[in-house]
Design a protein around this motif. Sequence first.
Motif, short mmCIF file in Angstrom:
data_model
loop_
_atom_site.label_atom_id
_atom_site.label_comp_id
_atom_site.label_asym_id
_atom_site.label_seq_id
_atom_site.Cartn_x
_atom_site.Cartn_y
_atom_site.Cartn_z
N ARG A 168 -1.90 -10.12 -1.81
CA ARG A 168 -1.19 -10.96 -0.86
C ARG A 168 0.19 -10.37 -0.55
NH1 ARG A 168 0.79 -17.26 -1.58
NH2 ARG A 168 1.51 -17.53 0.56
N ALA A 169 0.87 -9.89 -1.60
CA ALA A 169 2.19 -9.28 -1.40
C ALA A 169 2.08 -8.07 -0.48
CB ALA A 169 2.79 -8.90 -2.74
N HIS A 170 1.05 -7.26 -0.68
CA HIS A 170 0.86 -6.08 0.16
C HIS A 170 0.52 -6.48 1.59
CE1 HIS A 170 -0.43 -2.00 1.25
NE2 HIS A 170 -1.45 -2.57 1.85
N ALA A 171 -0.40 -7.42 1.74
CA ALA A 171 -0.87 -7.80 3.07
C ALA A 171 0.19 -8.56 3.87
CB ALA A 171 -2.13 -8.66 2.95
N ALA A 172 1.15 -9.19 3.20
CA ALA A 172 2.15 -9.98 3.91
C ALA A 172 3.23 -9.12 4.56
CB ALA A 172 2.81 -10.98 2.96
N ARG A 173 3.27 -7.84 4.21
CA ARG A 173 4.23 -6.95 4.88
C ARG A 173 3.88 -6.84 6.36
NH1 ARG A 173 6.95 -3.04 1.39
NH2 ARG A 173 6.46 -3.46 -0.78
#
Length: 390
Positions: A168-173
């Motif tokens: 999620r942290a990666h995709a939220a960029r």
Amino acid sequence: MDGEILQLSGPAGAVIVAHRPESSTTSLVATYARGFGHDPADTPGVAHLHEHLYLATLRSVMTAPIVAHAQTHADTMKISATVLTEASSDLVAALTTASQLLAAGRIDDDVRLRECRAIDVELSEWFGNPLLVTGHKLAALATQRHQLARFDECRIGGSSAITAQDLRAHAARHEAIYPERLVIVGSRPAEEWLPVADTLRAPSFAPDPTTNAPAEEPATPRSDLSGSDTRVYVGIPLQPGTPGNAEAAQLAAQILLHERGPLAEVGKRVGARFRGGSVVPGAGRVVVTGSWLVEDARQREAIGIAMSQHSGQAAPALIATQAAALPERRSAAVTNPATLAATVDAWQSGYGIDPTATSTPCADMIDRCVRTGWNQAVLVGAKPARSGPF
């Protein structure tokens, strides 16, 4: 080629439309600025898993039949898809939906673990191929992205340690949600895609800033990678500068890898056989990787000396031969929307051929591209004192 190519500016990138009135399908290539080189230090492999889950999510939200595949490179992730023309709007909507679902953290654990197992199988095959692994490392050296060299640390089984929160942290960029480039090839006129440039990148939700991944470590060159006992590897970055010069870079790459090219000449000079190589695409550049088969330490050292002494000059006849083959390759690129989409996207990214061009790059431009890249070459496996950019 029938139709026209238009570039539509958007807030965060470009939508490139190739209008082919006779096409019965619509193809697209979406490019995101999230490759292996962007992996956080504590979660190597997250970009690769994001690629797998993106494709799985895209397939799950599409109701129309779709032919799609995804791939991660050094700096980018690419999604390619083709549908029947009547489903073209649904495909673009699904592209946005897939990104939003991943960024919102709606990831099924069973799907995540299934894709982790699929990655483990891929990695087991990759690590059995030293040329491929070293090619990735050379790309890291040439682009000065040390994170890419960490990709081999995502060992067999390691991908399952990536949690839903990491994804999620990666995709939220921002770069992982909205493509920096979208190429569309189909029968609908270019003006019908004008709203895409505005709406595709207009978020309908705000990612939680607390989920952002840790800041990336500063990019630093790496030159401490050891090569195989029986091979010396080389990485040569070719940076065309503009999409208009991309053809010159691609021809330069083919010349470098040719059996009568400069790299083969270096091998002949020291008695080491040039084994060929491959082309690793990056952001706005292409990295040529190759290897020589050496017999002993003397030949390994001699490769480094020969590389530093060689001018990188290619035979004019070899340049002319490669340039003469361009028209046939352009013709092959427009045989169907899928190949045309990939060709247009590669050209716009700076390392492909222009399917609409009528002339070829001049010999001086190709030769200059070879020599400039040659001066930035990186060796792995030669004498340590001569490893790294000359």
